[in-house]
Structures are given as C-alpha cells and as structure tokens.
Design an enzyme around this catalytic site. Sequence first.
Site, short mmCIF file in Angstrom:
data_model
loop_
_atom_site.label_atom_id
_atom_site.label_comp_id
_atom_site.label_asym_id
_atom_site.label_seq_id
_atom_site.Cartn_x
_atom_site.Cartn_y
_atom_site.Cartn_z
N ALA A 59 -10.65 89.94 63.15
CA ALA A 59 -9.30 90.84 63.01
C ALA A 59 -8.70 90.60 61.56
O ALA A 59 -8.34 89.60 61.17
CB ALA A 59 -8.29 90.16 63.90
N TYR A 185 -2.89 91.45 71.92
CA TYR A 185 -2.27 91.91 70.34
C TYR A 185 -1.44 92.81 70.66
O TYR A 185 -1.26 93.82 71.60
CB TYR A 185 -3.25 91.81 69.10
CG TYR A 185 -4.01 90.33 69.34
CD1 TYR A 185 -3.20 89.19 68.83
CD2 TYR A 185 -5.13 89.90 69.55
CE1 TYR A 185 -3.62 87.97 68.86
CE2 TYR A 185 -5.84 88.71 69.59
CZ TYR A 185 -4.91 87.83 69.22
OH TYR A 185 -5.54 86.61 69.24
N GLY A 331 -20.78 87.20 70.21
CA GLY A 331 -19.90 86.42 69.46
C GLY A 331 -20.27 84.84 69.17
O GLY A 331 -21.24 84.82 68.12
#
Length: 366
Positions: A59, A185, A331
């Site tokens: 991010a 977010y 991930g």
Amino acid sequence: MTALFSPLELRETTVPNRVMVSPMCQYSCEARDGLATDWHRTHLGSRAVGGAGLVMTEATAVEARGRISPEDLGIWSDEHAAALEPITTFISDQGSVPGIQLAHAGRKASIERPWDGHDPLQPDDGGWEVVGPSDDPWPYDDEAPPTTALDQNGIESVIDSFRAAAERALDAGFEVAEVHAAHGYLLHQFLSPVTNHREDDYGGDFAGRTRLTREVTAAVREVWPDDKPVFVRLSATDWLPDRDAWTVEDSVRLSDQLADIGVDLIDVSGGGIHPESSPDYAGPNYQLRYAERIREETESDIAVGAVGGITTPEQAAAVIANDRADMAIVGREHLRDPYFTMNAARELDATDEIEGPPQYRRAWGF
Ligand code: FNR
C-alpha cells in the site's frame, strides 16, 4: 502448457505467468519520509528474480496522512517516484510486471508499525490527524488520533491525490496501477454502511457510498494509459453477517460498474472494516469463493485475482487450471519463499515453461 505458467494478456500488458506478489506493507521507510529504501528494492527485486509474473508494491500512500504507519511507502511527490524508478526497472528487467498499490488509510492511519507496538499515534507523538467518511474514530482500545469527516473540498483533494499519484507511478515505470479499496481503509470506509454515516452525495445508498471509489478509479483510469491495466482491490464482504454491512452481492454490482470505468481486474480480498470483522473460515483458499462469484456473476468479462491462503504450487495451479480465477495472488508464502514461482515450476515439472534468471540456471535447470 501448465495453466499457471500461461501468460495473461491485459490490454497491451502481458503478465508472463499467473502468480502475483500480493501487496504487503514493509514498514521500512526508516526516515519516515515515504521514500523507497534498499529494503524495498531488495524485497521487491527478489520476488521478481523468483519468477512471479506480477510484483505489486505494498500500500503506497497517495498523501502523507494516508499512510498506515509513519514508516509506510508513499508517492506524494516526484522525489518518491524517483526513488521507486530503479525498482520498477529491475523488476521489468527480470521479465516481471511492476505494479503499485495506490492507497489511503483514512481513519486507520497514524498507528505504530507492528513491531513497535501497533498502538495509535497522537499528533504530538509522531502521528497526525486522520480523516474518514465521518468523525467516528477506529475503535481502538487506546485513544485514537483525532478523526475528521472529509468535507467536499477534502474529498476532491483525495481524488486529486490519487490522480497525481498515478501520474507519478507511470513516470516511475509501473505497468499496473491498483486502487486499494479494501481492508477498511479510506475507500472501503466510504463503501461500507458500517463506517459511512454521511447524508450527502457520498453516503446513504449504494450509489452514494460507492461514489468515491468510482470517482477515484475514474481519475486513475483517466491518467493511466489505455494500453496499461488498472486493478481494484475490494474486500468482497465485511464479514459482519449480523449488521447492515458490505456484501458479496454489493461487490459483484460494483465490479461491473468498475469494469465500465475501465478496470481490468478485481483483486478479491475480504474484511478489515471493523475489529469484529473476521473470516468465517481461515484455511486454504479462504477467499477464493468470492473471486469465483465475482467472476461468474458479473455481466462484464472483468478478470479476477484470488488471494488468501494460497501457499502451494498445486493450489495455485488448480485455481487457474479450474478456471476459478485469472490470477493466483500469493502473500505470506512469498515472505517465506521469494522463489515461489520457480519452485512451483520445479514441483509441477514445468521448468521449460518459465524463463528463470540465467544467472541461476545451473542450480535450477531452466
Ligand atoms: C498484508 N496485506 C496487505 N494487503 C493490501 O492490500 N495492502 C498491503 O499493503 C498489505 N500489507 C500486508 C502486510 C503483511 C506483512 C501481510 C502478511 C499482509 C494482505 C495481503 O496482501 C494478503 O491479502 C493476505 O496476507 C492474505 O493472503 P495470504 O498471505 O494468505 O497469501
């Protein structure tokens, strides 16, 4: 050919295989300036060396107050783009596609990185004032940083920040721009009725709550060249079945609207909107069914990426071979094994189907 190692064509971009490194915060801008460091270069570069078809950054904050922790990566100035440029060059030189996740943490910003305690940070203690759809703070056990509802000017400035960040990301050499609208977010805070209590055009019904995500994505798409793909990461569900919350049906509907805006792939994740939001199942492929549903139920032919609990070559290969998703997004296994894709090629007896770095050929037999 093994489906996992077949290329994915998205506009004029060819992703050489179906493995993507999931965006993962590294909290490694030690100077707290958002500038990429040797850590980012080594971390992202190694995963490209390891054969992943697409390497997505963590991010990356479109403005300073949009960082989660002070050590997050950012792209709010040309200096930030210049620091990222050698990384994209290296990733591309390995034959991988460099992608950037453009992000704004909203009310989940201003918190210590995990290994410093993960506590909310106040403005006089290295933190800052945060923004959200309303002034309700994230329900921390400790005091949250001051939280302000974005007004119309604030919303316009967020959209401008995403647009400018995308322009800089292009200058830095990225091929894929991913808008982060997941995990609680800022954009997800607007999407979900759990956090969006606005009564203006950016709240209320589905159209109002999705408006900021649609406008941000349109702004990114506007500056991102027609020949390059745009992704959006969504939390397919809030995992709050007993509340008025964001659902998979909402995600299907929004995905079609995003396809109309020119989005090429939905990166399908889940949760993050509230401390009580947690997966109903946390084993292998725990979010794959949402990716599958979006793929099947959308009217557009938008591609999907599946993420969550993909840890073995067999699993990743089956996701693609059985047509359940277009991309296997990995991930944590990439933190254990930067060579996930090369190891997968060996395990699946397909070393003749990927390139692999020539420097390593004597060891890998490619
Ligand atoms: C993450 N995740 C994440 N997601 C995201 O969209 N942007 C980010 O910056 C991060 N940061 C991050 C850091 C670390 C250390 C971890 C472990 C995870 C979530 C991640 O991309 C992924 O969706 C989940 O980890 C589930 O996939 P795996 O790990 O089961 O393959």
